[in-house]
Design a protein around this motif. Structure first.
Motif, PDB file in Angstrom:
ATOM      1  N   THR A 146      47.298  38.532  40.320  1.00  0.00           N
ATOM      2  CA  THR A 146      46.501  37.837  39.368  1.00  0.00           C
ATOM      3  C   THR A 146      45.527  38.607  38.720  1.00  0.00           C
ATOM      4  OG1 THR A 146      44.788  36.718  40.992  1.00  0.00           O
ATOM      5  CG2 THR A 146      46.952  35.634  40.331  1.00  0.00           C
ATOM      6  N   GLN A 147      44.753  38.137  37.780  1.00  0.00           N
ATOM      7  CA  GLN A 147      43.634  38.962  37.119  1.00  0.00           C
ATOM      8  C   GLN A 147      42.504  39.127  38.375  1.00  0.00           C
ATOM      9  OE1 GLN A 147      43.668  40.746  34.449  1.00  0.00           O
ATOM     10  NE2 GLN A 147      41.717  41.568  34.368  1.00  0.00           N
ATOM     11  N   GLU A 148      42.187  38.213  38.844  1.00  0.00           N
ATOM     12  CA  GLU A 148      41.219  38.151  39.891  1.00  0.00           C
ATOM     13  C   GLU A 148      41.360  39.028  41.221  1.00  0.00           C
ATOM     14  OE1 GLU A 148      42.559  34.980  38.818  1.00  0.00           O
ATOM     15  OE2 GLU A 148      41.019  34.713  37.458  1.00  0.00           O
ATOM     16  N   GLU A 149      42.649  39.032  41.397  1.00  0.00           N
ATOM     17  CA  GLU A 149      43.069  39.886  42.508  1.00  0.00           C
ATOM     18  C   GLU A 149      42.962  41.400  41.867  1.00  0.00           C
ATOM     19  OE1 GLU A 149      46.421  37.077  44.807  1.00  0.00           O
ATOM     20  OE2 GLU A 149      46.954  38.428  43.209  1.00  0.00           O
TER      21      GLU A 149
END
Length: 103
Positions: A78-81
């Motif tokens: 994901t973008q956050e990861e």
């Protein structure tokens, strides 16, 4: 007949232009280069299925098959990861720089 320098240049230029256009027209009539490497029937049939699905999904993205293909291609991160991983890498790099300055 005696030509001035300007008349001779104009005549030579006109002849060059006519020759250029004649050569261009004649080269357009030449045989096109034939592609000697052709895929077999199996490769062609395999690509037709993929191309058909791609074209179908352009015009009908709500189709169940298109949704299935879209769901199969989920990103692995994901973008956050990704942002967390990049920040950790920069933090580690900052630590290494500080460490090398103190040595």
């Amino acid at each position: 007949m005696h030509y001035t320098h300007d008349q001779h240049t104009a005549k030579a230029l006109a002849i060059a232009v006519v020759l250029f256009f004649a050569a261009t027209m004649l080269s357009g009539c030449a045989k096109p280069k034939v592609n000697t490497k052709q895929d077999g029937i199996i490769e062609s049939l395999a690509n037709m299925s993929k191309a058909g699905k791609a074209i179908g999904c352009v015009f009908a993205p709500w189709n169940k098959e298109c949704q299935r293909i879209k769901d199969e291609k989920k990103p692995h991160q994901t973008q956050e990861e990704y942002i967390k991983e990049v920040n950790e890498d920069f933090d580690n790099l900052d630590k290494e720089i500080e460490k090398s300055k103190s040595e």
